[in-house]
Design a protein around this motif. Sequence first.
Motif, PDB file in Angstrom:
ATOM      1  N   UNK A 613      23.502  47.668  34.893  1.00  0.00           N
ATOM      2  CA  UNK A 613      23.853  47.922  33.490  1.00  0.00           C
ATOM      3  C   UNK A 613      24.726  49.157  33.305  1.00  0.00           C
ATOM      4  N   UNK A 614      24.510  50.212  34.103  1.00  0.00           N
ATOM      5  CA  UNK A 614      25.315  51.418  33.965  1.00  0.00           C
ATOM      6  C   UNK A 614      26.575  51.385  34.842  1.00  0.00           C
ATOM      7  N   UNK A 615      26.716  50.337  35.657  1.00  0.00           N
ATOM      8  CA  UNK A 615      27.907  50.146  36.477  1.00  0.00           C
ATOM      9  C   UNK A 615      28.416  48.720  36.245  1.00  0.00           C
ATOM     10  N   UNK A 616      29.002  48.467  35.091  1.00  0.00           N
ATOM     11  CA  UNK A 616      29.375  47.099  34.745  1.00  0.00           C
ATOM     12  C   UNK A 616      30.594  46.572  35.487  1.00  0.00           C
ATOM     13  N   UNK A 617      31.368  47.446  36.126  1.00  0.00           N
ATOM     14  CA  UNK A 617      32.552  46.979  36.849  1.00  0.00           C
ATOM     15  C   UNK A 617      32.634  47.638  38.211  1.00  0.00           C
ATOM     16  N   UNK A 618      32.688  46.815  39.246  1.00  0.00           N
ATOM     17  CA  UNK A 618      32.834  47.280  40.622  1.00  0.00           C
ATOM     18  C   UNK A 618      33.783  46.296  41.309  1.00  0.00           C
ATOM     19  N   UNK A 619      35.055  46.647  41.323  1.00  0.00           N
ATOM     20  CA  UNK A 619      36.082  45.762  41.870  1.00  0.00           C
ATOM     21  C   UNK A 619      36.771  46.432  43.044  1.00  0.00           C
ATOM     22  N   UNK A 620      37.083  45.656  44.050  1.00  0.00           N
ATOM     23  CA  UNK A 620      37.793  46.179  45.216  1.00  0.00           C
ATOM     24  C   UNK A 620      38.673  45.083  45.808  1.00  0.00           C
ATOM     25  N   UNK A 621      39.858  45.473  46.272  1.00  0.00           N
ATOM     26  CA  UNK A 621      40.761  44.565  46.961  1.00  0.00           C
ATOM     27  C   UNK A 621      41.368  45.296  48.147  1.00  0.00           C
ATOM     28  N   UNK A 622      41.667  44.557  49.211  1.00  0.00           N
ATOM     29  CA  UNK A 622      42.233  45.178  50.402  1.00  0.00           C
ATOM     30  C   UNK A 622      43.096  44.182  51.160  1.00  0.00           C
ATOM     31  N   UNK A 623      44.168  44.697  51.727  1.00  0.00           N
ATOM     32  CA  UNK A 623      44.999  43.976  52.687  1.00  0.00           C
ATOM     33  C   UNK A 623      45.118  44.851  53.917  1.00  0.00           C
ATOM     34  N   UNK A 624      44.723  44.342  55.079  1.00  0.00           N
ATOM     35  CA  UNK A 624      44.735  45.098  56.321  1.00  0.00           C
ATOM     36  C   UNK A 624      45.442  44.275  57.388  1.00  0.00           C
TER      37      UNK A 624
END
Length: 766
Positions: A613-624
């Motif tokens: 509830x206190x962390x409503x957005x956790x997005x990550x993207x990666x190209x390696x």
Amino acid sequence: MPPILKINTHLLSALLLASAAATCEAHVPGAAALPAHLVRASAPLRVDGALLEQAWQDAPVFDTFYEYLPENGRPAPPQLRTTVQLLITDDALVFGIRAWDDAPHKRQGALARRDKVGLDQDFIGIWLDPTGHGRAAQFVRVNTAGVLTDGMYRADDDESDLGPDFPIDAAVRLLDDGYSMEVRWPLASLRFPYADGKAWRAMVERSVPHAGGMLLTSAPLTTDALSHIALLQDITGMRDTVATVRDHAFLELKPELTLRAKKDSDADGRRSRQQASLGLEVNARPRADWVFNGMLNPDYSQVEIDEPMSNGASRIALSLPEKRGFFLESADVLGLPLAAFYSRTVADPQWGLRATWRSAQLDATAMSLRDQPGGVVLRGGPYETAQYEQTGRTLASLLRGRWHGDGVLLGAFASQRDYGRAGANTVFGVDGQWRGDGQQAAWLLMQSNSSVALAEDAARQPRRAPLRRGAYGWGKLTHISDAWWNDAVFEASSGGFVNDNGFVPQAGVIKADINLNRRLGAQRPGWNDLSLEMYETEAHLGLHDIRTVGDSVSGQAGGQVVERKLQPGVWFRGPRQLNFWANLGFDQQRANRLGQLHHTPALHFGFASSPLPWLPRFNAEATLGRQLDVDADRVGRGGNVMLDLGWRHALPNGWALELDQLWHRAWVQGTLGQPAFTDSGWRVLAMLHVTPRDSLRLLAQNTAGARRDDGVTNLEPWAEKQLHRSLLYRHLWRHGRSLSVGYARDRTRAPRVTNQALTVKFQWEV
């Protein structure tokens, strides 16, 4: 030769048609109508969320909801019963919603910025299509703290535009067993034909994050639909209302006063100046099918948005979402992709005029604007997008018309950017769309005539050049069924194609994008005593190819491969609004027309979730993997990584704190044990909400880029850094009336330049 070159286009077409023939879209039952109750009482309804007036006791109740997320098609659970009532007054639609909840203490809703209501919050969403065509809808989402997200949704692109802000009133009452809500939507802000229009259509949705991220809808919508408004409900009882209000006229005057003090310092010394500007926006609707808009000397520095916009607003406007009301009016009628018309190419208008007309099967819009110097003109080539400074005034004009049929849309437009004595760029185009059962086709054809040459040196003015013509074509095919979600996009343009009122980052190329997605349904893999719930899974194959078109003027040879990708992968959706994807990239790229075609294999992956509830957005993207250093025309180990976090905290006395953090880094390794090229940045945005009308925003952002010796190319090393800091207070009296006070400081290194600005802005509506 990589596999993508060996695939024949006829074979690809056969594969797409075969998948369409082998499977058919699941039959979806029709949506039950939403009954409306006409209120003729002389006393206006009070929007307080209580639903206590006699009109609510007399209005029919709609209570059939379906689960759309996480698993669509099931009836809504009884402990989350939701009812909808709709009242029609002389000037508004008023929705009354009662939402029950067996765990009200788990509600998630707090003060936030407008247009930041998402699936991590409890909210009620209302989607309205007054034209009945099913191609666009106006929508609003209201969370349990009364915060609004509103905008325009276009089914063609399956995307929402959060730019429009409608004058909607909403109120919420929190109850021991749920909540109740009233939403008043003025008819003056809805656009519809004067006569013979189709039935108005709507859909109501409810988000319940604590119930596994559940989203309920009043129509039996499924995730294999072509769009989010593929199945709306008819509103009964609207026809007499339309006849009553279609002749109601309205006139809005929106003056604004901007006061700004600036201080700049660079190698030439220090300078300071004060500015005051008075602007005006006029919106008029003499009757339902006509809308006229005008603006004079508007200030579009937009200190209230979430991106740095202090002194160089017009120069970076192309990278910003559209928030200017003049362009957002009747955006559904415009309905053109960025290649045809992109409103952000008009950076700093001195004045503008616009008219929009609608009938049952035809609509049209026309606009003309005088754009002042200071903006950026972008023109695409096969390998780069050239950037030119707009050093003189230009006149940007557009005429657009469309015809609507059952499942068919046909349109045409004419566009011109007039540079005066230096020449003009004129574009003519036709477009269309066809929709069937789980299938959709769209196309766009354009021809350009350009007689103006732009100078890369800002000190030089545009000049007249020999007339050159160019052509552009684009088409997209989409097929969706229980087993497949496939699309194919084809694009081609000649080297002489120019559209200064649109955005075409690459010209003189042929592009093909084909995505084949095999839908595998729900999966529940387990390891020992652990199991993972996957509500939807897909196996993906992406094919991408860009080749040049021969151009005798520039000397570009035809058939040269610019970029080629073959990417198999997987995607799944799980609990806590988790979306995960991963692709293996068997890719190739060329840096310029004289360079070689490099192999750039890489792993691409990312995820998005609302874990707490206190962390409503956790997005990550990666190209390696292997990355192309374009300037050096070499390949090295490297990557591109992005992390986006959103925090939300409720504070005492009803206050709320939002904190957004964004970090990204791209790099290509050299041969000397260090990165040869780096591009990195971070941003922190903090919002303190004191009341629903008062907020304080702090924005800090750093960006940096550097080149070092890679041990091969002997390119000259360089490093640059940009820093932005700003503080903004905003008070909103009501819709259309606000006061903003902001301070911004921008600083660059190499060269060392500092810009400071203090801005006070009044906006009000008469």
